[in-house]
Design a protein around this motif. Structure first.
Motif, PDB file in Angstrom:
ATOM      1  N   ILE A 104       0.929  -0.996   0.007  1.00  8.11           N
ATOM      2  CA  ILE A 104      -0.002   0.102  -0.273  1.00  8.11           C
ATOM      3  C   ILE A 104       0.917   1.322  -0.001  1.00  8.11           C
ATOM      4  O   ILE A 104       2.157   1.337   0.248  1.00  8.11           O
ATOM      5  CB  ILE A 104      -0.803  -0.077   1.345  1.00  8.11           C
ATOM      6  CG1 ILE A 104      -0.039  -0.007   2.615  1.00  8.11           C
ATOM      7  CG2 ILE A 104      -1.842  -1.126   1.426  1.00  8.11           C
ATOM      8  CD1 ILE A 104      -0.815   0.352   3.760  1.00  8.11           C
ATOM      9  N   TYR A 105       0.328   2.308  -0.368  1.00  8.03           N
ATOM     10  CA  TYR A 105       1.022   3.469  -0.276  1.00  8.03           C
ATOM     11  C   TYR A 105       0.964   4.311   0.967  1.00  8.03           C
ATOM     12  O   TYR A 105      -0.143   4.178   1.752  1.00  8.03           O
ATOM     13  CB  TYR A 105       0.281   4.571  -1.203  1.00  8.03           C
ATOM     14  CG  TYR A 105       1.028   6.004  -1.396  1.00  8.03           C
ATOM     15  CD1 TYR A 105       0.228   6.981  -0.702  1.00  8.03           C
ATOM     16  CD2 TYR A 105       2.403   6.244  -1.925  1.00  8.03           C
ATOM     17  CE1 TYR A 105       0.841   8.256  -0.389  1.00  8.03           C
ATOM     18  CE2 TYR A 105       2.921   7.234  -1.943  1.00  8.03           C
ATOM     19  CZ  TYR A 105       1.974   8.430  -1.135  1.00  8.03           C
ATOM     20  OH  TYR A 105       2.752   9.731  -1.109  1.00  8.03           O
ATOM     21  N   ARG A 106       2.080   4.686   1.523  1.00  6.84           N
ATOM     22  CA  ARG A 106       2.175   5.119   2.852  1.00  6.84           C
ATOM     23  C   ARG A 106       3.285   6.383   3.017  1.00  6.84           C
ATOM     24  O   ARG A 106       4.279   6.298   3.431  1.00  6.84           O
ATOM     25  CB  ARG A 106       2.818   3.888   3.791  1.00  6.84           C
ATOM     26  CG  ARG A 106       2.114   2.721   4.002  1.00  6.84           C
ATOM     27  CD  ARG A 106       2.881   1.737   4.904  1.00  6.84           C
ATOM     28  NE  ARG A 106       2.394   0.633   4.992  1.00  6.84           N
ATOM     29  CZ  ARG A 106       2.897  -0.366   5.561  1.00  6.84           C
ATOM     30  NH1 ARG A 106       3.965  -0.356   6.005  1.00  6.84           N
ATOM     31  NH2 ARG A 106       2.161  -1.665   5.511  1.00  6.84           N
ATOM     32  N   SER A 107       2.704   7.337   2.113  1.00  7.71           N
ATOM     33  CA  SER A 107       3.106   8.663   2.032  1.00  7.71           C
ATOM     34  C   SER A 107       4.703   8.462   1.076  1.00  7.71           C
ATOM     35  O   SER A 107       5.063   9.519   0.688  1.00  7.71           O
ATOM     36  CB  SER A 107       3.772   9.348   3.409  1.00  7.71           C
ATOM     37  OG  SER A 107       4.831   8.631   3.810  1.00  7.71           O
ATOM     38  N   SER A 108       5.096   7.298   0.763  1.00  6.09           N
ATOM     39  CA  SER A 108       6.232   7.104  -0.177  1.00  6.09           C
ATOM     40  C   SER A 108       6.123   5.651  -0.537  1.00  6.09           C
ATOM     41  O   SER A 108       5.803   4.907   0.129  1.00  6.09           O
ATOM     42  CB  SER A 108       7.490   7.607   0.520  1.00  6.09           C
ATOM     43  OG  SER A 108       8.675   7.295  -0.322  1.00  6.09           O
ATOM     44  N   CYS A 109       6.602   5.569  -1.967  1.00  5.34           N
ATOM     45  CA  CYS A 109       6.996   4.200  -2.398  1.00  5.34           C
ATOM     46  C   CYS A 109       8.349   4.043  -2.265  1.00  5.34           C
ATOM     47  O   CYS A 109       8.706   2.902  -2.858  1.00  5.34           O
ATOM     48  CB  CYS A 109       6.356   4.032  -3.865  1.00  5.34           C
ATOM     49  SG  CYS A 109       4.556   4.136  -3.817  1.00  5.34           S
ATOM     50  N   TRP A 110       9.173   4.805  -1.912  1.00  2.00           N
ATOM     51  CA  TRP A 110      10.469   4.779  -1.863  1.00  2.00           C
ATOM     52  C   TRP A 110      10.983   3.606  -0.686  1.00  2.00           C
ATOM     53  O   TRP A 110      10.725   3.903   0.480  1.00  2.00           O
ATOM     54  CB  TRP A 110      11.432   6.083  -1.609  1.00  2.00           C
ATOM     55  CG  TRP A 110      12.773   5.966  -1.928  1.00  2.00           C
ATOM     56  CD1 TRP A 110      13.442   5.154  -2.620  1.00  2.00           C
ATOM     57  CD2 TRP A 110      13.785   6.774  -1.187  1.00  2.00           C
ATOM     58  NE1 TRP A 110      14.822   5.480  -2.601  1.00  2.00           N
ATOM     59  CE2 TRP A 110      15.051   6.484  -1.628  1.00  2.00           C
ATOM     60  CE3 TRP A 110      13.486   7.963  -0.279  1.00  2.00           C
ATOM     61  CZ2 TRP A 110      16.153   7.346  -1.238  1.00  2.00           C
ATOM     62  CZ3 TRP A 110      14.678   8.819   0.175  1.00  2.00           C
ATOM     63  CH2 TRP A 110      15.973   8.394  -0.306  1.00  2.00           C
ATOM     64  N   TRP A 111      11.717   2.535  -1.271  1.00  2.00           N
ATOM     65  CA  TRP A 111      11.849   1.576  -0.391  1.00  2.00           C
ATOM     66  C   TRP A 111      12.731   1.979   0.838  1.00  2.00           C
ATOM     67  O   TRP A 111      12.656   1.184   2.067  1.00  2.00           O
ATOM     68  CB  TRP A 111      12.574   0.250  -0.967  1.00  2.00           C
ATOM     69  CG  TRP A 111      13.915   0.889  -1.794  1.00  2.00           C
ATOM     70  CD1 TRP A 111      15.197   1.053  -1.335  1.00  2.00           C
ATOM     71  CD2 TRP A 111      14.145   1.600  -3.039  1.00  2.00           C
ATOM     72  NE1 TRP A 111      16.160   1.784  -2.064  1.00  2.00           N
ATOM     73  CE2 TRP A 111      15.293   2.065  -3.228  1.00  2.00           C
ATOM     74  CE3 TRP A 111      13.172   1.804  -4.172  1.00  2.00           C
ATOM     75  CZ2 TRP A 111      15.761   2.642  -4.495  1.00  2.00           C
ATOM     76  CZ3 TRP A 111      13.692   2.262  -5.303  1.00  2.00           C
ATOM     77  CH2 TRP A 111      14.986   2.766  -5.617  1.00  2.00           C
ATOM     78  N   LYS A 112      13.404   2.917   0.719  1.00  2.00           N
ATOM     79  CA  LYS A 112      14.100   3.492   1.956  1.00  2.00           C
ATOM     80  C   LYS A 112      13.450   4.078   3.072  1.00  2.00           C
ATOM     81  O   LYS A 112      13.780   4.354   4.226  1.00  2.00           O
ATOM     82  CB  LYS A 112      15.413   4.202   1.453  1.00  2.00           C
ATOM     83  CG  LYS A 112      16.503   3.874   0.624  1.00  2.00           C
ATOM     84  CD  LYS A 112      17.487   4.943   0.490  1.00  2.00           C
ATOM     85  CE  LYS A 112      18.608   4.259  -0.207  1.00  2.00           C
ATOM     86  NZ  LYS A 112      19.761   5.246  -0.598  1.00  2.00           N
TER      87      LYS A 112
END
Length: 125
Positions: free
Chosen positions: A100-108
């Motif tokens: 899900i989207y949680r303010s960012s999709c960036w894995w870091k």
């Protein structure tokens, strides 16, 4: 629940190209973020590229920026990773991931909970 099926790995020589595919099914919200990771033998898993399928925002790791291109086909729920100018250092098992989207999709900045089975990419010199 989300199911991810990857394909497209293989063996190429340095400078060659491959395209990986990841087809997702299941709950739409749970796969708004989709990413590619890779893990080489003896190394930690690293993020390669991520896309927010809601707004098409994409991020790349520095190691692949300019060589790899991530794209998304909404009609087939498939994410593609076009890999050009491949190097031996790109050799790894590549995994598709979704969440899900949680303010960012960036894995870091967030974890991923749904994973594919992986597809091997081998680049020879």
């Amino acid at each position: 629940q989300v199911q991810l099926v990857e394909s497209g790995g293989g063996s190429v020589q340095t400078g060659g190209s491959l395209r990986l595919s990841c087809t997702a099914s299941g709950d739409t919200a749970s796969r708004q973020c989709m990413s590619w990771f890779r893990q080489a033998p003896g190394k930690e898993r690293e993020g390669v590229a991520a896309i927010n399928t809601g707004n098409s925002g994409i991020v790349y790791s520095d190691s692949v920026k300019g060589r790899f291109t991530l794209s998304h086909d909404k009609s087939t729920n498939t994410v593609y990773l076009q890999m050009n100018t491949l190097k031996p250092g790109d050799t790894a098992m590549y995994y598709c991931a979704a969440d899900i989207y949680r303010s960012s999709c960036w894995w870091k900045k967030r974890p991923y909970n749904y994973w594919g089975q992986g597809t091997q990419v081998t680049v020879s010199s």
